[in-house]
Scaffold this motif. Sequence first.
Motif, mmCIF file in Angstrom:
data_model
loop_
_atom_site.group_PDB
_atom_site.id
_atom_site.type_symbol
_atom_site.label_atom_id
_atom_site.label_comp_id
_atom_site.label_asym_id
_atom_site.label_seq_id
_atom_site.Cartn_x
_atom_site.Cartn_y
_atom_site.Cartn_z
ATOM 1 N N ILE A 1 -3.924 3.878 -30.976
ATOM 2 C CA ILE A 1 -3.068 3.332 -32.028
ATOM 3 C C ILE A 1 -2.347 2.100 -31.504
ATOM 4 N N SER A 2 -2.039 1.204 -32.397
ATOM 5 C CA SER A 2 -1.356 -0.030 -32.053
ATOM 6 C C SER A 2 0.094 0.247 -31.666
ATOM 7 N N PHE A 3 0.582 -0.529 -30.714
ATOM 8 C CA PHE A 3 1.969 -0.391 -30.282
ATOM 9 C C PHE A 3 2.959 -0.734 -31.387
ATOM 10 N N VAL B 1 -2.103 1.027 -27.594
ATOM 11 C CA VAL B 1 -2.825 -0.174 -27.184
ATOM 12 C C VAL B 1 -2.444 -1.369 -28.062
ATOM 13 N N GLY B 2 -3.117 -2.493 -27.833
ATOM 14 C CA GLY B 2 -2.901 -3.688 -28.634
ATOM 15 C C GLY B 2 -3.475 -3.559 -30.031
ATOM 16 N N GLU B 3 -3.053 -4.443 -30.903
ATOM 17 C CA GLU B 3 -3.465 -4.383 -32.311
ATOM 18 C C GLU B 3 -4.973 -4.513 -32.502
ATOM 19 N N ALA C 1 4.970 4.328 -22.733
ATOM 20 C CA ALA C 1 4.953 2.869 -22.640
ATOM 21 C C ALA C 1 3.618 2.362 -23.172
ATOM 22 N N PHE C 2 3.513 1.061 -23.299
ATOM 23 C CA PHE C 2 2.246 0.445 -23.704
ATOM 24 C C PHE C 2 1.174 0.879 -22.707
ATOM 25 N N ARG D 1 5.913 3.134 -32.196
ATOM 26 C CA ARG D 1 7.253 2.575 -31.979
ATOM 27 C C ARG D 1 8.287 3.682 -31.780
ATOM 28 N N SER D 2 8.140 4.788 -32.508
ATOM 29 C CA SER D 2 9.111 5.875 -32.368
ATOM 30 C C SER D 2 8.940 6.615 -31.039
ATOM 31 N N LEU D 3 7.750 6.572 -30.457
ATOM 32 C CA LEU D 3 7.495 7.265 -29.193
ATOM 33 C C LEU D 3 7.863 6.442 -27.960
ATOM 34 N N MET D 4 7.837 5.135 -28.069
ATOM 35 C CA MET D 4 8.076 4.263 -26.917
ATOM 36 C C MET D 4 9.423 4.576 -26.264
ATOM 37 N N GLY D 5 9.380 4.724 -24.937
ATOM 38 C CA GLY D 5 10.591 4.967 -24.169
ATOM 39 C C GLY D 5 11.017 6.427 -24.120
ATOM 40 N N LYS D 6 10.334 7.288 -24.842
ATOM 41 C CA LYS D 6 10.697 8.713 -24.881
ATOM 42 C C LYS D 6 9.958 9.467 -23.777
ATOM 43 N N ALA D 7 10.456 10.682 -23.469
ATOM 44 C CA ALA D 7 9.895 11.501 -22.394
ATOM 45 C C ALA D 7 9.337 12.803 -22.954
#
Length: 160
Positions: A128-130, A116-118, A96-97, A136-142
């Motif tokens: 790295i920026s979210f 983190v934020g831009e 997550a962020f 983006r490809s990692l968000m929500g993954k475990a």
Amino acid sequence: MSVAFTKEESAETASETLLPDRPISPHPNLVTEAGLQALQAQLQQAREAYEAAQTIEDVNEKRRQSAVPLRDARYLTERLRTAQFVPNPASNDSVAFGSTVTFSRADGRVQTYRIVGEDEADPKAGTISFVAPVARSLMGKAVGDVVGAGAQAIEILSIG
């Protein structure tokens, strides 16, 4: 000194001092606590630099020295106005962020980044920026999930 020379110099100085605004991202302005503090500190520095420039007697030099801090202050004021503070993730179950993610690439490299934020993203410093493609490809993954394909595949090793 002729009037024409003065006007030409003033026009040249004006073009140097009318800097275009820094571009504002179309993405939501998500920030961590450290990112919010960094924006506030940068705005304070820009204001101090602008105030220091105002003490310069030569009007053309004052304009030159004021241009960058003034532009930065406009940008940072807008970024603080639109900042959306996101607390650290409550769980490390998924990316997550604000998460720190360690992953391995297909070529064997192991990398760790905090998402983190831009404005606070600095890959050399481990952030790295979210909105970065890998984030983006990692968000929500475990942990154990593989994202991407072929030589671009990455496996999540840990989430902190």
